[in-house]
Design a protein around this motif. Sequence first.
Motif, PDB file in Angstrom:
ATOM      1  N   GLY A 129       0.813  -1.216   0.000  1.00  0.00           N
ATOM      2  CA  GLY A 129       0.000   0.000   0.000  1.00  0.00           C
ATOM      3  C   GLY A 129       0.841   1.258   0.000  1.00  0.00           C
ATOM      4  O   GLY A 129       0.535   2.224  -0.705  1.00  0.00           O
ATOM      5  N   LEU A 130       1.930   1.262   0.756  1.00  0.00           N
ATOM      6  CA  LEU A 130       2.799   2.431   0.818  1.00  0.00           C
ATOM      7  C   LEU A 130       3.606   2.592  -0.469  1.00  0.00           C
ATOM      8  O   LEU A 130       3.829   3.702  -0.938  1.00  0.00           O
ATOM      9  CB  LEU A 130       3.736   2.322   2.027  1.00  0.00           C
ATOM     10  CG  LEU A 130       3.028   2.380   3.390  1.00  0.00           C
ATOM     11  CD1 LEU A 130       3.982   2.001   4.512  1.00  0.00           C
ATOM     12  CD2 LEU A 130       2.447   3.769   3.642  1.00  0.00           C
ATOM     13  N   GLU A 131       4.041   1.475  -1.044  1.00  0.00           N
ATOM     14  CA  GLU A 131       4.812   1.554  -2.285  1.00  0.00           C
ATOM     15  C   GLU A 131       3.954   2.041  -3.450  1.00  0.00           C
ATOM     16  O   GLU A 131       4.453   2.674  -4.381  1.00  0.00           O
ATOM     17  CB  GLU A 131       5.423   0.189  -2.622  1.00  0.00           C
ATOM     18  CG  GLU A 131       6.597  -0.185  -1.735  1.00  0.00           C
ATOM     19  CD  GLU A 131       7.263  -1.468  -2.164  1.00  0.00           C
ATOM     20  OE1 GLU A 131       6.676  -2.192  -3.000  1.00  0.00           O
ATOM     21  OE2 GLU A 131       8.381  -1.744  -1.686  1.00  0.00           O
ATOM     22  N   LEU A 132       2.667   1.741  -3.415  1.00  0.00           N
ATOM     23  CA  LEU A 132       1.779   2.192  -4.476  1.00  0.00           C
ATOM     24  C   LEU A 132       1.395   3.656  -4.327  1.00  0.00           C
ATOM     25  O   LEU A 132       0.729   4.212  -5.195  1.00  0.00           O
ATOM     26  CB  LEU A 132       0.513   1.322  -4.512  1.00  0.00           C
ATOM     27  CG  LEU A 132       0.717  -0.108  -5.029  1.00  0.00           C
ATOM     28  CD1 LEU A 132      -0.573  -0.901  -4.921  1.00  0.00           C
ATOM     29  CD2 LEU A 132       1.211  -0.105  -6.472  1.00  0.00           C
ATOM     30  N   GLY A 133       1.801   4.257  -3.214  1.00  0.00           N
ATOM     31  CA  GLY A 133       1.576   5.692  -3.068  1.00  0.00           C
ATOM     32  C   GLY A 133       0.831   6.121  -1.824  1.00  0.00           C
ATOM     33  O   GLY A 133       0.602   7.316  -1.616  1.00  0.00           O
ATOM     34  N   GLY A 134       0.424   5.192  -0.978  1.00  0.00           N
ATOM     35  CA  GLY A 134      -0.243   5.579   0.254  1.00  0.00           C
ATOM     36  C   GLY A 134       0.720   6.294   1.193  1.00  0.00           C
ATOM     37  O   GLY A 134       1.899   5.952   1.266  1.00  0.00           O
ATOM     38  N   ASP A 135       0.229   7.296   1.914  1.00  0.00           N
ATOM     39  CA  ASP A 135       1.060   8.027   2.865  1.00  0.00           C
ATOM     40  C   ASP A 135       0.988   7.434   4.265  1.00  0.00           C
ATOM     41  O   ASP A 135       1.884   7.658   5.082  1.00  0.00           O
ATOM     42  CB  ASP A 135       0.617   9.495   2.924  1.00  0.00           C
ATOM     43  CG  ASP A 135       0.833  10.211   1.602  1.00  0.00           C
ATOM     44  OD1 ASP A 135       1.989  10.500   1.271  1.00  0.00           O
ATOM     45  OD2 ASP A 135      -0.161  10.461   0.894  1.00  0.00           O
ATOM     46  N   ASP A 136      -0.076   6.702   4.541  1.00  0.00           N
ATOM     47  CA  ASP A 136      -0.238   6.084   5.856  1.00  0.00           C
ATOM     48  C   ASP A 136      -1.128   4.855   5.696  1.00  0.00           C
ATOM     49  O   ASP A 136      -1.886   4.739   4.719  1.00  0.00           O
ATOM     50  CB  ASP A 136      -0.871   7.071   6.843  1.00  0.00           C
ATOM     51  CG  ASP A 136      -0.554   6.722   8.292  1.00  0.00           C
ATOM     52  OD1 ASP A 136      -0.024   5.618   8.549  1.00  0.00           O
ATOM     53  OD2 ASP A 136      -0.831   7.563   9.171  1.00  0.00           O
ATOM     54  N   TYR A 137      -1.031   3.924   6.651  1.00  0.00           N
ATOM     55  CA  TYR A 137      -1.775   2.665   6.573  1.00  0.00           C
ATOM     56  C   TYR A 137      -2.313   2.356   7.961  1.00  0.00           C
ATOM     57  O   TYR A 137      -1.566   2.321   8.927  1.00  0.00           O
ATOM     58  CB  TYR A 137      -0.845   1.546   6.103  1.00  0.00           C
ATOM     59  CG  TYR A 137      -1.522   0.250   5.715  1.00  0.00           C
ATOM     60  CD1 TYR A 137      -1.636  -0.133   4.383  1.00  0.00           C
ATOM     61  CD2 TYR A 137      -2.022  -0.626   6.678  1.00  0.00           C
ATOM     62  CE1 TYR A 137      -2.229  -1.329   4.002  1.00  0.00           C
ATOM     63  CE2 TYR A 137      -2.633  -1.820   6.323  1.00  0.00           C
ATOM     64  CZ  TYR A 137      -2.723  -2.173   4.985  1.00  0.00           C
ATOM     65  OH  TYR A 137      -3.317  -3.366   4.619  1.00  0.00           O
ATOM     66  N   LEU A 138      -3.614   2.173   8.060  1.00  0.00           N
ATOM     67  CA  LEU A 138      -4.267   1.924   9.342  1.00  0.00           C
ATOM     68  C   LEU A 138      -5.052   0.625   9.262  1.00  0.00           C
ATOM     69  O   LEU A 138      -5.846   0.424   8.332  1.00  0.00           O
ATOM     70  CB  LEU A 138      -5.202   3.088   9.686  1.00  0.00           C
ATOM     71  CG  LEU A 138      -5.706   3.221  11.113  1.00  0.00           C
ATOM     72  CD1 LEU A 138      -4.536   3.311  12.085  1.00  0.00           C
ATOM     73  CD2 LEU A 138      -6.584   4.455  11.240  1.00  0.00           C
ATOM     74  N   THR A 139      -4.800  -0.272  10.215  1.00  0.00           N
ATOM     75  CA  THR A 139      -5.413  -1.594  10.188  1.00  0.00           C
ATOM     76  C   THR A 139      -6.722  -1.613  10.972  1.00  0.00           C
ATOM     77  O   THR A 139      -6.807  -1.078  12.079  1.00  0.00           O
ATOM     78  CB  THR A 139      -4.445  -2.641  10.783  1.00  0.00           C
ATOM     79  OG1 THR A 139      -3.217  -2.613  10.052  1.00  0.00           O
ATOM     80  CG2 THR A 139      -5.040  -4.038  10.688  1.00  0.00           C
ATOM     81  N   LYS A 140      -7.753  -2.215  10.387  1.00  0.00           N
ATOM     82  CA  LYS A 140      -9.031  -2.405  11.081  1.00  0.00           C
ATOM     83  C   LYS A 140      -8.894  -3.548  12.096  1.00  0.00           C
ATOM     84  O   LYS A 140      -8.181  -4.518  11.848  1.00  0.00           O
ATOM     85  CB  LYS A 140     -10.128  -2.773  10.076  1.00  0.00           C
ATOM     86  CG  LYS A 140     -10.418  -1.716   9.017  1.00  0.00           C
ATOM     87  CD  LYS A 140     -11.488  -2.246   8.055  1.00  0.00           C
ATOM     88  CE  LYS A 140     -11.787  -1.252   6.938  1.00  0.00           C
ATOM     89  NZ  LYS A 140     -12.798  -1.769   5.997  1.00  0.00           N
ATOM     90  N   PRO A 141      -9.619  -3.466  13.200  1.00  0.00           N
ATOM     91  CA  PRO A 141     -10.418  -2.312  13.657  1.00  0.00           C
ATOM     92  C   PRO A 141      -9.504  -1.223  14.214  1.00  0.00           C
ATOM     93  O   PRO A 141      -8.467  -1.507  14.795  1.00  0.00           O
ATOM     94  CB  PRO A 141     -11.295  -2.912  14.749  1.00  0.00           C
ATOM     95  CG  PRO A 141     -10.479  -4.045  15.300  1.00  0.00           C
ATOM     96  CD  PRO A 141      -9.709  -4.599  14.132  1.00  0.00           C
ATOM     97  N   PHE A 142      -9.893   0.024  14.017  1.00  0.00           N
ATOM     98  CA  PHE A 142      -9.073   1.127  14.483  1.00  0.00           C
ATOM     99  C   PHE A 142      -9.953   2.111  15.247  1.00  0.00           C
ATOM    100  O   PHE A 142     -11.177   2.123  15.123  1.00  0.00           O
ATOM    101  CB  PHE A 142      -8.396   1.837  13.311  1.00  0.00           C
ATOM    102  CG  PHE A 142      -9.357   2.323  12.256  1.00  0.00           C
ATOM    103  CD1 PHE A 142     -10.035   3.523  12.394  1.00  0.00           C
ATOM    104  CD2 PHE A 142      -9.587   1.551  11.129  1.00  0.00           C
ATOM    105  CE1 PHE A 142     -10.928   3.962  11.423  1.00  0.00           C
ATOM    106  CE2 PHE A 142     -10.472   1.985  10.141  1.00  0.00           C
ATOM    107  CZ  PHE A 142     -11.147   3.180  10.288  1.00  0.00           C
ATOM    108  N   SER A 143      -9.300   2.939  16.039  1.00  0.00           N
ATOM    109  CA  SER A 143      -9.998   3.993  16.764  1.00  0.00           C
ATOM    110  C   SER A 143     -10.263   5.161  15.823  1.00  0.00           C
ATOM    111  O   SER A 143      -9.339   5.646  15.171  1.00  0.00           O
ATOM    112  CB  SER A 143      -9.152   4.462  17.950  1.00  0.00           C
ATOM    113  OG  SER A 143      -9.576   5.726  18.393  1.00  0.00           O
ATOM    114  N   PRO A 144     -11.517   5.624  15.731  1.00  0.00           N
ATOM    115  CA  PRO A 144     -11.800   6.805  14.898  1.00  0.00           C
ATOM    116  C   PRO A 144     -10.975   8.012  15.326  1.00  0.00           C
ATOM    117  O   PRO A 144     -10.571   8.819  14.489  1.00  0.00           O
ATOM    118  CB  PRO A 144     -13.293   7.046  15.129  1.00  0.00           C
ATOM    119  CG  PRO A 144     -13.834   5.724  15.542  1.00  0.00           C
ATOM    120  CD  PRO A 144     -12.741   5.071  16.333  1.00  0.00           C
TER     121      PRO A 144
END
Length: 226
Positions: free
Chosen positions: A90-105
Amino acid sequence: MTSIAVVEDDPNIQRIVSAYLEKSGYEVNVLDDAEQGMNLWKTNPPDMWILDIMLPGMDGYDFCKKIREKSDVPIIIISAKDEEVDKILGLELGGDDYLTKPFSPGELVARVKRLFKRVQPTSQSNEAEIQVLDLMIYPDERRVFWKGQEVELTTKEFGMTLLFAKHPNRAFSREELLQRVWGDDYVGSDRAVDDLVKRLRKKFTDIPLETVWGYGYRFKVEEGST
């Protein structure tokens, strides 16, 4: 008002994320799939994208890649996939950050604010124009000309071009280019550098941007050239 597009097909996540973002003062567009995202991108592009990976039709990876080919708009990827290989992809394709579910809003909002702060300029540089060979750069206007023709660049393309122009003939390692163009907190691989250099070579025909094998790149200027 700063706008954020949330591409997510889970109604519960849509509702919670949009509520938290709107409470923090952002304008939110909620979209069910990447096709709707493509339409928004063409008509009224947001200031940030929050993308789920597992979407009906085109997945989030492919959509992220399409956005990044044209723009450096901030992208946060959210996904139930928590393997390291998925995050790196995800980061190599251009994402700046990656958040895994479940996550805190609340954590998502904090990351949104941090990312906006990182990409927004903090001050005026008042830099004079820079000319190297047929390359002319006006830093304050963020305008670049090659052989007399203006070239449209994304933020990272501009940053790397300016860095090379300021330091002709200096060899930069891939690691240093990552740090100086992407920032200290980038966690993807140095393949991102190679991809960006490839784009610059395509946009600047015959630019002497040389590969220093096993190390990185340099903007080569022969002695006596102007």
